[in-house]
Design a protein around this motif. Structure first.
Motif, PDB file in Angstrom:
ATOM      1  N   UNK A 295       0.821  -1.213   0.000  1.00  0.00           N
ATOM      2  CA  UNK A 295       0.000   0.000   0.000  1.00  0.00           C
ATOM      3  C   UNK A 295       0.851   1.258   0.000  1.00  0.00           C
ATOM      4  N   UNK A 296       1.920   1.260   0.789  1.00  0.00           N
ATOM      5  CA  UNK A 296       2.785   2.430   0.853  1.00  0.00           C
ATOM      6  C   UNK A 296       3.485   2.665  -0.479  1.00  0.00           C
ATOM      7  N   UNK A 297       3.932   1.567  -1.107  1.00  0.00           N
ATOM      8  CA  UNK A 297       4.626   1.690  -2.390  1.00  0.00           C
ATOM      9  C   UNK A 297       3.711   2.254  -3.470  1.00  0.00           C
ATOM     10  N   UNK A 298       2.476   1.798  -3.480  1.00  0.00           N
ATOM     11  CA  UNK A 298       1.536   2.296  -4.497  1.00  0.00           C
ATOM     12  C   UNK A 298       1.241   3.776  -4.270  1.00  0.00           C
ATOM     13  N   UNK A 299       1.123   4.160  -2.996  1.00  0.00           N
ATOM     14  CA  UNK A 299       0.808   5.552  -2.693  1.00  0.00           C
ATOM     15  C   UNK A 299       2.015   6.451  -2.905  1.00  0.00           C
ATOM     16  N   UNK A 300       3.190   5.983  -2.517  1.00  0.00           N
ATOM     17  CA  UNK A 300       4.396   6.806  -2.560  1.00  0.00           C
ATOM     18  C   UNK A 300       5.004   6.866  -3.959  1.00  0.00           C
ATOM     19  N   UNK A 301       5.047   5.689  -4.629  1.00  0.00           N
ATOM     20  CA  UNK A 301       5.673   5.626  -5.948  1.00  0.00           C
ATOM     21  C   UNK A 301       4.662   5.685  -7.095  1.00  0.00           C
ATOM     22  N   UNK A 302       3.409   5.337  -6.821  1.00  0.00           N
ATOM     23  CA  UNK A 302       2.424   5.286  -7.899  1.00  0.00           C
ATOM     24  C   UNK A 302       2.706   4.156  -8.869  1.00  0.00           C
ATOM     25  N   UNK A 303       3.391   3.112  -8.395  1.00  0.00           N
ATOM     26  CA  UNK A 303       3.749   1.983  -9.254  1.00  0.00           C
ATOM     27  C   UNK A 303       2.835   0.801  -8.998  1.00  0.00           C
ATOM     28  N   UNK A 304       2.741  -0.082 -10.006  1.00  0.00           N
ATOM     29  CA  UNK A 304       1.998  -1.316  -9.814  1.00  0.00           C
ATOM     30  C   UNK A 304       2.814  -2.225  -8.907  1.00  0.00           C
ATOM     31  N   UNK A 305       2.370  -2.398  -7.673  1.00  0.00           N
ATOM     32  CA  UNK A 305       3.073  -3.215  -6.695  1.00  0.00           C
ATOM     33  C   UNK A 305       2.100  -4.231  -6.128  1.00  0.00           C
ATOM     34  N   UNK A 306       2.502  -5.500  -6.133  1.00  0.00           N
ATOM     35  CA  UNK A 306       1.621  -6.570  -5.681  1.00  0.00           C
ATOM     36  C   UNK A 306       2.329  -7.443  -4.655  1.00  0.00           C
ATOM     37  N   UNK A 307       1.662  -7.699  -3.542  1.00  0.00           N
ATOM     38  CA  UNK A 307       2.181  -8.599  -2.524  1.00  0.00           C
ATOM     39  C   UNK A 307       1.943 -10.026  -3.000  1.00  0.00           C
ATOM     40  N   UNK A 308       3.020 -10.714  -3.384  1.00  0.00           N
ATOM     41  CA  UNK A 308       2.890 -12.049  -3.982  1.00  0.00           C
ATOM     42  C   UNK A 308       2.726 -13.144  -2.938  1.00  0.00           C
ATOM     43  N   UNK A 309       3.253 -12.935  -1.739  1.00  0.00           N
ATOM     44  CA  UNK A 309       3.113 -13.951  -0.706  1.00  0.00           C
ATOM     45  C   UNK A 309       4.291 -13.946   0.251  1.00  0.00           C
ATOM     46  N   UNK A 310       4.305 -14.923   1.163  1.00  0.00           N
ATOM     47  CA  UNK A 310       5.335 -14.984   2.193  1.00  0.00           C
ATOM     48  C   UNK A 310       5.871 -16.404   2.335  1.00  0.00           C
ATOM     49  N   UNK A 311       7.038 -16.489   2.971  1.00  0.00           N
ATOM     50  CA  UNK A 311       7.680 -17.773   3.249  1.00  0.00           C
ATOM     51  C   UNK A 311       8.011 -17.822   4.735  1.00  0.00           C
ATOM     52  N   UNK A 312       7.589 -18.880   5.395  1.00  0.00           N
ATOM     53  CA  UNK A 312       7.844 -19.016   6.828  1.00  0.00           C
ATOM     54  C   UNK A 312       9.319 -19.286   7.111  1.00  0.00           C
ATOM     55  N   UNK A 313       9.733 -18.923   8.323  1.00  0.00           N
ATOM     56  CA  UNK A 313      11.042 -19.354   8.820  1.00  0.00           C
ATOM     57  C   UNK A 313      10.947 -20.844   9.102  1.00  0.00           C
TER      58      UNK A 313
END
Length: 328
Positions: free
Chosen positions: A266-284
């Protein structure tokens, strides 16, 4: 612009596939970068490469962490006979000679291991030569594992790709460095675009006077240009939106860590105006470093591990976005 393979002429052609039957021959370049070392970027690159290969895709994985290249170890391979330095120094006739088999027949590897070479020292001619040669390889997916930091070649490879994957961990220093990396990538891309449209003077004036014009972020700059110089601003905005960034949070340990990906998106889209997508996470998971100690990729050593499933989920989410874009 993506390439697709013309099977009748066996030549590379520019532009989107003309029919649905050509979709399988689409060639995409994915770059995996990060703001700092120690975030598991090579593990992510290796895991994504193996996952795509297991889906039947022809994959070429390139270690561009020149000077600190160790991706061959993550892949369970010995020190390669030929590396990128041999291509740069013309000790091999073609880049195809660098392709090294891996544990998966669908996955080939190009090493960047060579102590005397550093990605930051690559000049523009060598950089373009490498990019041109890599694009000419036979693959479905070309994955570029980039080094840490914000050297010009690293940023160039990151913004050159069809999809730019940014790895980070929940640590505050990693998050801070991820923002810095994205900001550097944004301005690197902007610099190339403004040169293309001969708008260097306009952008330079805007940046020099940003305090007077209310420009506090990259998006403010684009908004200002769109109003003050519509013919330039609109073109620059359209080009920047082609930069597809996918966030991957690694080494997640808590519920709070899970929220970081969406917050950064959300911050990246607001700050940069770029298409940014959270693809997922990997556990420790201790299985990751245990597999590395054995010299085996986690996807091969522990195919049923839940982190392997998370890698597949990340890849499938990116492929689904790709499929939707093709269908439009």
């Amino acid at each position: 612009m993506r390439l697709y393979q013309d099977h009748k002429t066996n030549k590379n052609s520019f532009g989107p596939p003309k029919t649905k039957d050509d979709i399988h021959s689409l060639k995409e370049i994915w770059a995996i970068g990060g703001g700092k070392g120690g975030i598991g970027k090579s593990f992510i690159s290796c895991g994504i490469a193996h996952t795509l290969a297991k889906l039947g895709k022809r994959v070429v994985l390139v270690d561009l962490d020149l000077g600190s290249a160790n991706l061959h170890t993550c892949l369970g391979l010995g020190f390669p006979k030929h590396t990128l330095s041999d291509f740069i120094s013309s000790r091999v006739a073609s880049i195809e000679q660098l392709l090294t088999p891996t544990l998966d027949p669908n996955l080939k590897f190009i090493s960047g291991a060579h102590d005397a070479l550093n990605v930051a020292s690559l000049d523009e001619f060598t950089l373009q030569r490498i990019k041109h040669a890599l694009k000419g390889l036979n693959y479905d997916y070309l994955l570029l594992d980039l080094g840490a930091g914000t050297s010009v070649p690293t940023l160039d490879f990151f913004t050159f790709a069809d999809r730019s994957l940014l790895g980070l961990t929940p640590e505050p220093t990693s998050i801070e460095n991820a923002y810095r990396f994205l900001k550097s990538a944004f301005y690197h891309k902007l610099k190339g675009i403004e040169h293309c449209f001969k708008a260097e003077k306009i952008v330079e004036e805007a940046m020099d006077q940003r305090n007077n014009k209310g420009i506090r972020s990259p998006w403010d700059l684009i908004h200002y240009l769109s109003k003050s110089h519509p013919h330039v601003g609109c073109k620059i905005e359209a080009e920047l939106k082609k930069l597809n960034i996918h966030l991957i949070v690694n080494q997640v340990r808590s519920t709070e860590d899970l929220q970081i990906g969406e917050s950064v998106e959300q911050i990246c889209r607001k700050y940069f105006g770029l298409y940014t997508k959270y693809a997922g996470y990997l556990d420790w998971d201790d299985a990751v470093w245990q597999a590395l100690r054995k010299g085996r990729p986690l996807v091969v050593e522990c195919p049923q591990n839940h982190v392997v499933k998370q890698l597949r989920d990340i890849v499938m989410s990116i492929l689904e976005l790709e499929r939707k874009k093709i269908a439009v």
